[in-house]
Write an enzyme that holds these catalytic residues in place. Structure first.
Site, PDB file in Angstrom:
ATOM      1  N   HIS A   3     -18.420   4.545  -2.356  1.00 20.59           N
ATOM      2  CA  HIS A   3     -18.867   3.699  -1.013  1.00 20.59           C
ATOM      3  C   HIS A   3     -19.962   2.585  -1.509  1.00 20.59           C
ATOM      4  O   HIS A   3     -19.772   1.552  -1.042  1.00 20.59           O
ATOM      5  CB  HIS A   3     -19.202   4.571   0.249  1.00 20.59           C
ATOM      6  N   CYS A  34      -1.350  -6.473  -0.098  1.00 14.47           N
ATOM      7  CA  CYS A  34      -2.375  -6.788   0.547  1.00 14.47           C
ATOM      8  C   CYS A  34      -3.400  -5.556   0.023  1.00 14.47           C
ATOM      9  O   CYS A  34      -4.574  -5.622   0.522  1.00 14.47           O
ATOM     10  CB  CYS A  34      -2.026  -6.273   2.128  1.00 14.47           C
ATOM     11  N   ASP A  76      -3.163   2.719  -2.384  1.00 15.82           N
ATOM     12  CA  ASP A  76      -2.527   3.837  -2.187  1.00 15.82           C
ATOM     13  C   ASP A  76      -1.331   4.227  -3.084  1.00 15.82           C
ATOM     14  O   ASP A  76      -0.900   5.209  -3.823  1.00 15.82           O
ATOM     15  CB  ASP A  76      -2.189   4.160  -0.712  1.00 15.82           C
ATOM     16  N   GLU A  97       3.365   1.993   0.519  1.00 17.83           N
ATOM     17  CA  GLU A  97       2.176   2.344  -0.254  1.00 17.83           C
ATOM     18  C   GLU A  97       2.499   3.766  -0.704  1.00 17.83           C
ATOM     19  O   GLU A  97       1.609   4.490  -1.386  1.00 17.83           O
ATOM     20  CB  GLU A  97       0.981   2.382   0.637  1.00 17.83           C
TER      21      GLU A  97
END
Length: 552
Positions: free
Chosen positions: A188, A501, A454, A430
Site C-alpha cells: 500500500h 487497463c 489480475d 482478467e
C-alpha cells in the site's frame, strides 16, 4: 561516500538530508484491575477515537491519492470492529483481570502470529495491518501524541518500513523522498508514494542504518540507489540526471493536443484510469482521450449503506458531462477480496482473491446490481458512456448480465426516463478462463478491456502483493503475453475493439509490443498519459512487425 542498492518503486532524483522516522514506541505494562467493566469502557472509547482518526485519514487520502489507495483506511476501520479481534481483547480483560493496553498488545501479537502463519499471501499481509490498527489503539489508551511527525525543512524520510497511515499523515511538501529497509513494490505504501509522485526506494535492508540520520544523501529512484554523503562527481552527475528529467517533463507538456499516432500512421486511443469523480480534473489536465476505467466501487466504499440510484446517477452524470462527449468506460461494482464493505455482510473466506467478489456478488444480488445499471443507463443520456463487467469467466455470466440489462432498459422505457440505447457493453479479461474463451466471448460484447494485474497473478499463480514473490512475479512472462495476443486476435476477428487497463498499459517497454499486437486502446493513470503519447509517436509499428517476422 556510501552507496546503498534497493528497489525503486517510483522514479525521480532527490537531494537532501536523511531523517529517520521517529515513532512513539509503546511500552506495554501488565497490571491487575478490579473494575473490568471500566477497562472494557476504556477499550471501547479508544476504538471509537481510532475509528474517527482513520476516517480523517481516509478523507485526506481520498483527496490526495484517490479512492483506490485510500481504501486501506476503510479496511483498518473494519478491522477495529472485527468480532474475533474485539472478543479476544474483551476476554483477556475479563478472564485475566488486566489492563486494556496489555489485552490489546497480547491480541496484536496473537493475531500477527496467526496471520503470518497462514498459507494465503493476502491473509499474511494482514499481519502488518493488525499492527498498525493495534498501535493506534495503544497510543490512544496511553494518551501519547499520535500526531504525524513534522519536519522543519524538506527531508528524505528513512524507516524500516512505513505503514500507510504514517505515509499519508506526513506533510508531502516536507518529503523529498522515501527510503526503507523493507517493503514490497506492490505494498500500500509503495502505491501511495507512486500516486503522490514521491521518489521511493525500498528493500535497502540492514545497510540503511540509523547512524546515517542527518547526513546528506541523494535518492535515485530510477536506479533504486541511495548515495550517502556523495562526493562532488556523484553530486554533479545526479544534478545532470535531474536536469534531464526536468527537461523531459517540459517536452512532454508540448505533446498536449497532439494525436496518439505512430511514425507509420497507426492511431491508438490513450485513456485514463480514475477512482472517483474528483480525478476527472487530472484526466483533462493530462489530455487523455477519455476514461478507460472508472472504478465505481468508490460510491459504495464511501457510503454507510447501499448508495441509492439517485446518488449513483448524480456521480455518473457528473463525469459524463465533464468529459464532454469523450468516452467514459465505467466498471460495475468490484468488491470482495481486499475491498470489504461492512453493510454487504460478506463472509470471511480462505482465499478471497478467488472467492465471492465482483460480478459474482452482482449476479447473486440482482437488486443491488439493477440499481447500479439503472443509474448508469440514466446517466448515459448525458455523455458517451460504456459499461464493463469485471471477473468474467463464462459466456453464461455475460448472457445473464445482458438479460438484466434488457430488463432495466424496458423498465426505463415504461417510466419514460431517457437513456442512450447505444451504450457499449464490454467485459474485463482478467482471468485465464476469459482469455482462453475470448473467441466465444467476443460474439457477446462490444469490447474487451484486459486487466493485466489480475491476469498476470492468476496466470502465474503468484500473489503480486506478496513481497517474497517479487523475484518470481513477471508481468512480461511469455504466457501472459500469449494470452493477451490471443485476446486481441479474437476481438478483431469478431469486429470489436480491445484495450488494456492494467498497469502494463503504462509499461513503456511493452508499448511497441502492444501496438504490434493491434491493441486499440491503452488506459493508464493520468500522469502516464503524456509519456505514453511520446512513446507512441516515436514508434514505427511496421518496422516492429518486420523485425518480429525476421526473428521468427
Amino acid at each position: 561516500m556510501r552507496i546503498l542498492n534497493g528497489t525503486g518503486v517510483f522514479g525521480g532524483i532527490a537531494f537532501g538530508r536523511l531523517s529517520f522516522y521517529k515513532r512513539n514506541e509503546q511500552k506495554i505494562r501488565r497490571y491487575h484491575v478490579e473494575d473490568t467493566r471500566a477497562e472494557l469502557r476504556r477499550f471501547e472509547k479508544a476504538k471509537q477515537t481510532a475509528a474517527t482518526q482513520l476516517e480523517t485519514l481516509y478523507e485526506k487520502a481520498l483527496k490526495e491519492v484517490g479512492e483506490t489507495q485510500a481504501m486501506i483506511f476503510q479496511i483498518h476501520q473494519m478491522m477495529l470492529e472485527d468480532p474475533d479481534y474485539c472478543e479476544s481483547v474483551q476476554n483477556i480483560i475479563n478472564t485475566q483481570q488486566v489492563n486494556a493496553e496489555f489485552a490489546v498488545g497480547t491480541t496484536e501479537d496473537n493475531f500477527r502470529q496467526m496471520f503470518s502463519a497462514m498459507e494465503d499471501s493476502y491473509m499474511r499481509a494482514r499481519a502488518a495491518d493488525v499492527k498498525d490498527v493495534s498501535d493506534r489503539v495503544l497510543g490512544i489508551l496511553a494518551d501519547t501524541d499520535s500526531a504525524a511527525q513534522t519536519y522543519d525543512e524538506p527531508v528524505i524520510v528513512a524507516a524500516d518500513d512505513l505503514a500507510p497511515s504514517e505515509t499519508v499523515q506526513l506533510d508531502k511538501n516536507k518529503v523529498l523522498a522515501f527510503v526503507t529497509m523493507f517493503g514490497s513494490q506492490n505494498s500500500h505504501t509503495a502505491i501511495l508514494s507512486r500516486t503522490r509522485n514521491i521518489p521511493t526506494i525500498i528493500g535497502l535492508g540492514d545497510d540503511l542504518k540509523e547512524e546515517y540520520d542527518g547526513k546528506m544523501a541523494i535518492v535515485d529512484g530510477f536506479a533504486g540507489r541511495l548515495y550517502i554523503e556523495p562526493d562532488e562527481d556523484t553530486f554533479a552527475a545526479m544534478k545532470q540526471k535531474q536536469k534531464r528529467e526536468e527537461e523531459q517533463h517540459a517536452l512532454l507538456l508540448q505533446l498536449k493536443g497532439l494525436e496518439n499516432v505512430t511514425l507509420d500512421g497507426r492511431k491508438i486511443h490513450v485513456y485514463a484510469n480514475i477512482g472517483n469523480t474528483g480525478d476527472v480534473g487530472a484526466v483533462l489536465q493530462n489530455d487523455a482521450d477519455g476514461i478507460g476505467l472508472f472504478r465505481s466501487e468508490f460510491l459504495y466504499l464511501e457510503s454507510k449503506d447501499y448508495p441509492t440510484e439517485k446518488e449513483q446517477f448524480k456521480a455518473y452524470k457528473t463525469v459524463a458531462e465533464n468529459m464532454a462527449g469523450k468516452k467514459v468506460v465505467i466498471r460495475t461494482l468490484d468488491i470482495g477480496a481486499d475491498k470489504q464493505i461492512g453493510y454487504f455482510g460478506l463472509p470471511r473466506e480462505e482465499n478471497p482473491a478467488m472467492g465471492y467478489r465482483a460480478i459474482r456478488i452482482c449476479l447473486d444480488r440482482p437488486k443491488v446490481f439493477k440499481t447500479q445499471l439503472r443509474a448508469l443507463y440514466r446517466a448515459s443520456a448525458y455523455g458517451n458512456l460504456a459499461i464493463m463487467f469485471p471477473m468474467i469467466v463464462s459466456v453464461q455470466e455475460v448472457r445473464r448480465i445482458k438479460t438484466l440489462v434488457e430488463e432495466v432498459k424496458t423498465e426505463l422505457r415504461k417510466e419514460g426516463i431517457p437513456f442512450w440505447d447505444g451504450v457499449e457493453l464490454g467485459i474485463m479479461i482478467e482471468t485465464p478462463a476469459a482469455a482462453v474463451m475470448s473467441d466465444v466471448l467476443a460474439g457477446e460484447v462490444d469490447f474487451f478491456s484486459i486487466g493485466t494485474n489480475d491476469l498476470t497473478q492468476y496466470t502465474l499463480a503468484i500473489d503480486r502483493q506478496n513481497r517474497k514473490l517479487d523475484s518470481f512475479y513477471d508481468p512480461h512472462h511469455p504466457a501472459v503475453l500469449r494470452l493477451i495476443r490471443y485476446v486481441v486476435e479474437s476481438a478483431h476477428k469478431a469486429g470489436i475493439w480491445v484495450g488494456v487497463c492494467g498497469e502494463l498499459g503504462a509499461d513503456l517497454s511493452l508499448t511497441e509490443t502492444f501496438l504490434a499486437m493491434g491493441i486499440d486502446e491503452l488506459s493508464v493513470s493520468p500522469s502516464y498519459v503524456l509519456p505514453l503519447r511520446k512513446k507512441i509517436r516515436e514508434t514505427d509499428v511496421g518496422k516492429a512487425l518486420e523485425r518480429d517476422a525476421a526473428e521468427g
